[in-house]
Design an enzyme around this catalytic site. Structure first.
Site, short mmCIF file in Angstrom:
data_model
loop_
_atom_site.label_atom_id
_atom_site.label_comp_id
_atom_site.label_asym_id
_atom_site.label_seq_id
_atom_site.Cartn_x
_atom_site.Cartn_y
_atom_site.Cartn_z
N ASP A 125 0.89 -1.16 0.00
CA ASP A 125 0.00 0.00 0.00
C ASP A 125 0.93 1.21 0.00
O ASP A 125 1.39 1.66 1.05
CB ASP A 125 -0.91 -0.02 1.23
CG ASP A 125 -1.93 1.11 1.20
OD1 ASP A 125 -2.58 1.29 0.16
OD2 ASP A 125 -2.05 1.83 2.20
N CYS B 11 -4.04 5.08 -1.88
CA CYS B 11 -5.23 5.85 -1.56
C CYS B 11 -5.30 7.08 -2.47
O CYS B 11 -5.76 8.14 -2.08
CB CYS B 11 -5.28 6.25 -0.09
SG CYS B 11 -3.86 7.18 0.51
#
Length: 429
Positions: free
Chosen positions: A315, A366
């Site tokens: 991530d 994100c």
């Protein structure tokens, strides 16, 4: 200290020190009775800055670059109260001008004149009236360059839906610690405490609060809940089960590690930031107990690992344009060059992650920007023919499948969650 001065100090810290708004507010040591008022001003100014600035230019007859930064910040605070808050106009003007006496004395008369003019004007009607992307961005409180790129790539309707979602009030989501309390017990606890919430539509063990975490701060400290956006929780659900440990390569602050541990996975958590990993180290005993993750601090581009892991989660650090809903300050810090810089770092990290992935790497950000996602993944796969992209829809829940397009997770803020993009890359040789 006056509440508006606390709001001013927090906004100046956000502007000058690049602090997150939540931390800048916390640093003011604000009393509980004043906290909601200060938070409303700070986050409101950050959400609606482009619209506030448009009004300021109209009323002051000065371009923004001719207004000193502290003066401009005080004008934003005053105009925001007059436009969006149920504050008596005389109080909004007088109290904001009083702060100017300390922080912008030479501009005090100017601030007073502009705010008095604002108190007599129909501020909600002072918006750009044309149908351009720039005008829409100002009306929706976003930098024009960012809104324009969304409109070019996603279309006008989707771009506006994302921008409108970013402007909504956002409260924390909570991951239920199912090692300590069942989901049903968690719901009963919230109802007994009269905490407004709704179950996540995307993740089974997440609840979405409709207010701050104050009422459940004790339960959080005991490890019954962990603050974590449902969008971030979705990423953890997309990882396959495996026989060995999952490597969480850029783990801090650790939410996905915690979610994986709660579902019974073994995890090795790696991150470059010792400071940010400290949050995970302190949270694990409270949430998981002695059998938590193994923590490693180091640079993911030069890890100490000499063998592969069945599954690697990357991530990656990113522009975070999917999290503007919770962190509105982000949109005023970015520019296209920043996004390109993140993409270069992400490409290096993804190559490192693929080197360590024995079977699969889940790459997520994100960010909702193509440069940090599709373009980057395409380049990496061209250079790494031993990997191919696989369809995340094959393992997603029915609710999450609605946000998967051509095998890629494309969760955007109009879902009610933070925006995330994710790709599953499988080793084929």
């Amino acid at each position: 200290m006056r509440e508006r001065e606390q709001a001013f100090r927090a906004l100046r810290k956000v502007e000058n020190d690049q602090a997150y708004a939540s931390l800048a507010i916390e640093a003011q040591g604000i009393e509980d009775r004043s906290l909601a008022f200060v938070r409303t001003i700070v986050l409101g100014v950050l959400r609606w800055r482009s619209r506030l600035d448009f009004v300021i230019e109209r009323l002051s007859s000065r371009p923004l670059d001719r207004i000193q930064p502290d003066t401009l910040q005080l004008l934003r605070i005053g105009i925001y109260q007059l436009m969006f808050m149920d504050v008596p106009p005389y109080a909004a003007v007088a109290e904001t001008v009083a702060v100017a006496s300390t922080h912008a004395q030479r501009a005090r008369s100017f601030i007073n004149a502009v705010l008095r003019a604002a108190s007599r004007a129909d501020l909600m009607s002072l918006v750009p009236e044309d149908d351009s992307a720039r005008a829409a961005a100002i009306r929706l409180g976003h930098p024009p360059w960012l809104f324009e790129r969304w409109e070019r790539r996603l279309g006008r309707e989707r771009a506006r839906a994302i921008a409108e979602a970013n402007q909504n009030l956002s409260f924390p989501d909570l991951l239920v610690n199912t090692r300590r309390i069942s989901f049903e017990q968690a719901r009963n606890l919230l109802e007994e405490k009269k905490v407004p919430y709704s179950p996540s539509a995307l993740v089974d063990n997440v609840v979405k609060l409709e207010g701050p975490t104050t009422a459940v701060s004790e339960e959080i400290s005991k490890g019954l809940f962990h603050p974590m956006d449902e969008g971030s929780s979705v990423i953890a659900t997309l990882l396959p089960r495996c026989t060995g440990p999952i490597l969480d390569l850029a783990a801090a602050p650790g939410g996905k590690t915690i979610a994986l541990l709660l579902r019974g996975d073994e995890v090795i958590s790696h991150d470059v930031s010792f400071r940010r990993m400290r949050f995970l180290r302190e949270a694990l005993p409270r949430l998981i107990g002695a059998d938590g993750a193994r923590l490693v601090v180091g640079d993911a581009r030069r890890t100490p690992f000499r063998s592969r892991f069945e599954v690697v989660l990357l991530d990656a650090p990113c522009s975070a344009t999917g999290t503007i809903r919770k962190n509105p300050e982000i949109k005023w810090r970015l520019d296209p060059r920043t996004i390109d810089e993140f993409a270069r770092l992400q490409e290096t990290l993804l190559h490192a992650a693929l080197d360590l992935a024995g079977t699969e790497c889940l790459y997520s950000t994100c960010s909702i920007e193509r440069e940090e996602n599709d373009d980057l993944v395409e380049r990496v796969l061209e250079a790494r023919p031993e990997f191919r992209r696989i369809d995340l829809g094959e393992r997603a829940s029915i609710a999450v499948k609605a946000w998967i397009e051509q095998g890629v997770l494309r969760l955007t803020p109009d879902s009610g969650a933070d925006g995330f993009t994710a790709f599953a890359l499988r080793r084929v040789s």
